[in-house]
Write a protein that holds these residues in place. Structure first.
Motif, PDB file in Angstrom:
ATOM      1  N   GLN A 144       0.242 -10.306   1.342  1.00 44.20           N
ATOM      2  CA  GLN A 144      -0.753 -11.370   1.210  1.00 44.20           C
ATOM      3  C   GLN A 144      -1.375 -11.639   2.586  1.00 44.20           C
ATOM      4  OE1 GLN A 144       0.893 -15.173   0.142  1.00 44.20           O
ATOM      5  NE2 GLN A 144      -0.965 -15.844  -0.888  1.00 44.20           N
ATOM      6  N   THR A 145      -2.702 -11.758   2.625  1.00 42.14           N
ATOM      7  CA  THR A 145      -3.376 -11.880   3.923  1.00 42.14           C
ATOM      8  C   THR A 145      -2.986 -13.172   4.655  1.00 42.14           C
ATOM      9  OG1 THR A 145      -5.303 -12.754   2.751  1.00 42.14           O
ATOM     10  CG2 THR A 145      -5.373 -10.439   3.383  1.00 42.14           C
ATOM     11  N   ARG A 146      -2.932 -14.275   3.913  1.00 38.95           N
ATOM     12  CA  ARG A 146      -2.453 -15.533   4.485  1.00 38.95           C
ATOM     13  C   ARG A 146      -2.063 -16.456   3.349  1.00 38.95           C
ATOM     14  NH1 ARG A 146      -6.476 -18.736   3.132  1.00 38.95           N
ATOM     15  NH2 ARG A 146      -8.501 -17.764   2.922  1.00 38.95           N
ATOM     16  N   SER A 147      -1.335 -17.516   3.662  1.00 42.59           N
ATOM     17  CA  SER A 147      -0.905 -18.455   2.637  1.00 42.59           C
ATOM     18  C   SER A 147      -2.107 -18.986   1.860  1.00 42.59           C
ATOM     19  CB  SER A 147      -0.166 -19.610   3.309  1.00 42.59           C
ATOM     20  OG  SER A 147       0.247 -20.541   2.339  1.00 42.59           O
ATOM     21  N   GLY A 148      -2.027 -18.942   0.557  1.00 46.81           N
ATOM     22  CA  GLY A 148      -3.105 -19.459  -0.284  1.00 46.81           C
ATOM     23  C   GLY A 148      -4.154 -18.416  -0.618  1.00 46.81           C
ATOM     24  N   ALA A 149      -4.081 -17.245   0.023  1.00 41.22           N
ATOM     25  CA  ALA A 149      -5.073 -16.202  -0.228  1.00 41.22           C
ATOM     26  C   ALA A 149      -4.755 -15.460  -1.510  1.00 41.22           C
ATOM     27  CB  ALA A 149      -5.107 -15.228   0.936  1.00 41.22           C
ATOM     28  N   LYS A 150      -5.807 -14.971  -2.156  1.00 39.47           N
ATOM     29  CA  LYS A 150      -5.624 -14.187  -3.371  1.00 39.47           C
ATOM     30  C   LYS A 150      -5.797 -12.698  -3.077  1.00 39.47           C
ATOM     31  CE  LYS A 150      -7.062 -17.928  -6.366  1.00 39.47           C
ATOM     32  NZ  LYS A 150      -8.049 -18.413  -7.324  1.00 39.47           N
ATOM     33  N   ARG A 151      -5.920 -12.391  -1.802  1.00 38.65           N
ATOM     34  CA  ARG A 151      -6.067 -10.990  -1.431  1.00 38.65           C
ATOM     35  C   ARG A 151      -4.852 -10.535  -0.633  1.00 38.65           C
ATOM     36  NH1 ARG A 151     -11.690  -9.572   1.047  1.00 38.65           N
ATOM     37  NH2 ARG A 151     -10.979 -11.028   2.628  1.00 38.65           N
ATOM     38  N   ALA A 152      -4.592  -9.264  -0.704  1.00 40.39           N
ATOM     39  CA  ALA A 152      -3.494  -8.696   0.052  1.00 40.39           C
ATOM     40  C   ALA A 152      -4.003  -7.497   0.840  1.00 40.39           C
ATOM     41  CB  ALA A 152      -2.371  -8.268  -0.877  1.00 40.39           C
ATOM     42  N   LYS A 153      -3.352  -7.266   1.971  1.00 38.39           N
ATOM     43  CA  LYS A 153      -3.733  -6.160   2.827  1.00 38.39           C
ATOM     44  C   LYS A 153      -2.648  -5.093   2.748  1.00 38.39           C
ATOM     45  CE  LYS A 153      -5.493  -5.503   7.482  1.00 38.39           C
ATOM     46  NZ  LYS A 153      -5.767  -6.136   8.772  1.00 38.39           N
ATOM     47  N   CYS A 154      -3.083  -3.854   2.704  1.00 38.05           N
ATOM     48  CA  CYS A 154      -2.122  -2.761   2.687  1.00 38.05           C
ATOM     49  C   CYS A 154      -1.522  -2.597   4.074  1.00 38.05           C
ATOM     50  CB  CYS A 154      -2.818  -1.472   2.268  1.00 38.05           C
ATOM     51  SG  CYS A 154      -1.744  -0.039   2.410  1.00 38.05           S
ATOM     52  N   GLY A 197      -0.069  -0.019   5.025  1.00 41.36           N
ATOM     53  CA  GLY A 197      -0.257   1.375   5.404  1.00 41.36           C
ATOM     54  C   GLY A 197      -1.645   1.631   5.968  1.00 41.36           C
ATOM     55  N   CYS A 198      -2.666   1.443   5.124  1.00 36.67           N
ATOM     56  CA  CYS A 198      -4.021   1.823   5.528  1.00 36.67           C
ATOM     57  C   CYS A 198      -4.910   0.620   5.858  1.00 36.67           C
ATOM     58  CB  CYS A 198      -4.671   2.674   4.440  1.00 36.67           C
ATOM     59  SG  CYS A 198      -5.031   1.756   2.929  1.00 36.67           S
ATOM     60  N   GLY A 199      -4.413  -0.591   5.636  1.00 34.15           N
ATOM     61  CA  GLY A 199      -5.178  -1.771   6.021  1.00 34.15           C
ATOM     62  C   GLY A 199      -6.249  -2.171   5.027  1.00 34.15           C
ATOM     63  N   ASN A 200      -6.312  -1.482   3.912  1.00 36.66           N
ATOM     64  CA  ASN A 200      -7.315  -1.824   2.907  1.00 36.66           C
ATOM     65  C   ASN A 200      -6.992  -3.176   2.262  1.00 36.66           C
ATOM     66  OD1 ASN A 200      -9.691  -0.334   1.715  1.00 36.66           O
ATOM     67  ND2 ASN A 200      -8.678  -1.052  -0.136  1.00 36.66           N
ATOM     68  N   LEU A 201      -8.047  -3.940   1.942  1.00 38.14           N
ATOM     69  CA  LEU A 201      -7.853  -5.233   1.293  1.00 38.14           C
ATOM     70  C   LEU A 201      -7.983  -5.099  -0.212  1.00 38.14           C
ATOM     71  CD1 LEU A 201      -9.911  -7.586   3.624  1.00 38.14           C
ATOM     72  CD2 LEU A 201      -7.446  -7.672   3.267  1.00 38.14           C
ATOM     73  N   TRP A 202      -7.093  -5.777  -0.922  1.00 40.25           N
ATOM     74  CA  TRP A 202      -7.118  -5.738  -2.389  1.00 40.25           C
ATOM     75  C   TRP A 202      -7.116  -7.152  -2.932  1.00 40.25           C
ATOM     76  CZ3 TRP A 202      -7.850  -0.979  -4.266  1.00 40.25           C
ATOM     77  CH2 TRP A 202      -7.485   0.104  -3.463  1.00 40.25           C
ATOM     78  N   GLN A 203      -7.990  -7.360  -3.914  1.00 36.29           N
ATOM     79  CA  GLN A 203      -8.017  -8.644  -4.624  1.00 36.29           C
ATOM     80  C   GLN A 203      -6.926  -8.584  -5.690  1.00 36.29           C
ATOM     81  OE1 GLN A 203     -10.787 -10.934  -4.115  1.00 36.29           O
ATOM     82  NE2 GLN A 203      -9.664 -12.431  -5.347  1.00 36.29           N
ATOM     83  N   LEU A 204      -5.908  -9.423  -5.560  1.00 36.73           N
ATOM     84  CA  LEU A 204      -4.786  -9.360  -6.515  1.00 36.73           C
ATOM     85  C   LEU A 204      -4.821 -10.444  -7.566  1.00 36.73           C
ATOM     86  CD1 LEU A 204      -1.674  -8.313  -4.412  1.00 36.73           C
ATOM     87  CD2 LEU A 204      -3.392  -6.904  -5.531  1.00 36.73           C
ATOM     88  N   LEU A 205      -5.537 -11.519  -7.266  1.00 36.65           N
ATOM     89  CA  LEU A 205      -5.680 -12.588  -8.259  1.00 36.65           C
ATOM     90  C   LEU A 205      -7.145 -12.938  -8.388  1.00 36.65           C
ATOM     91  CD1 LEU A 205      -2.823 -15.026  -7.164  1.00 36.65           C
ATOM     92  CD2 LEU A 205      -2.762 -13.457  -9.082  1.00 36.65           C
ATOM     93  N   LYS A 206      -7.493 -13.412  -9.584  1.00 38.67           N
ATOM     94  CA  LYS A 206      -8.882 -13.829  -9.790  1.00 38.67           C
ATOM     95  C   LYS A 206      -9.013 -15.320  -9.549  1.00 38.67           C
ATOM     96  CE  LYS A 206     -10.836 -10.040 -11.832  1.00 38.67           C
ATOM     97  NZ  LYS A 206     -10.305  -9.322 -12.986  1.00 38.67           N
TER      98      LYS A 206
END
Ligand SMILES: [Zn+2]
Length: 99
Positions: free
Chosen positions: A78-88, A90-99
């Motif tokens: 998770q990128t930061r507390s409260g964020a719905k995105r996570a960072k890999c 490994g490769c640093g790619n950002l992913w939206q995990l929650l809508k």
């Protein structure tokens, strides 16, 4: 809007959900409207900010367990507390995990 009207509306929407109409492809509004009406009547309290963040963090903790980076199969964080995105990690790619 009167409380009476909202109560009637809530019952009507509740009946529709009882019939499963909110599971229909075009029935999403029913559940949303139900929640909005219940909130207007004070039956459901809106979560305050810290509760909302805690709820997001909890769901994110679950999601990063289930989901791997689809580019490199790396662990997501998770990128930061409260964020719905996570960072890999490994490769640093950002992913939206929650809508
Ligand atoms: Zn990756």
């Amino acid at each position: 809007m009167s409380t009476d009207y909202l109560h009637r509306q809530l019952i009507k929407l509740g009946d529709m959900m009882g019939d499963g109409l909110h599971h229909e492809p075009d029935g999403k509004w029913i559940e949303k409207e139900y929640r909005r009406t219940a909130q207007a009547l004070g039956l459901i309290k809106k979560l305050d900010r810290s509760q909302r963040i805690a709820a997001i963090n909890e769901r994110m903790a679950q999601r990063v367990e289930e989901v791997k980076c689809s580019k490199c199969q790396g662990e997501l964080k998770q990128t930061r507390s409260g964020a719905k995105r996570a960072k890999c990690t490994g490769c640093g790619n950002l992913w939206q995990l929650l809508k």
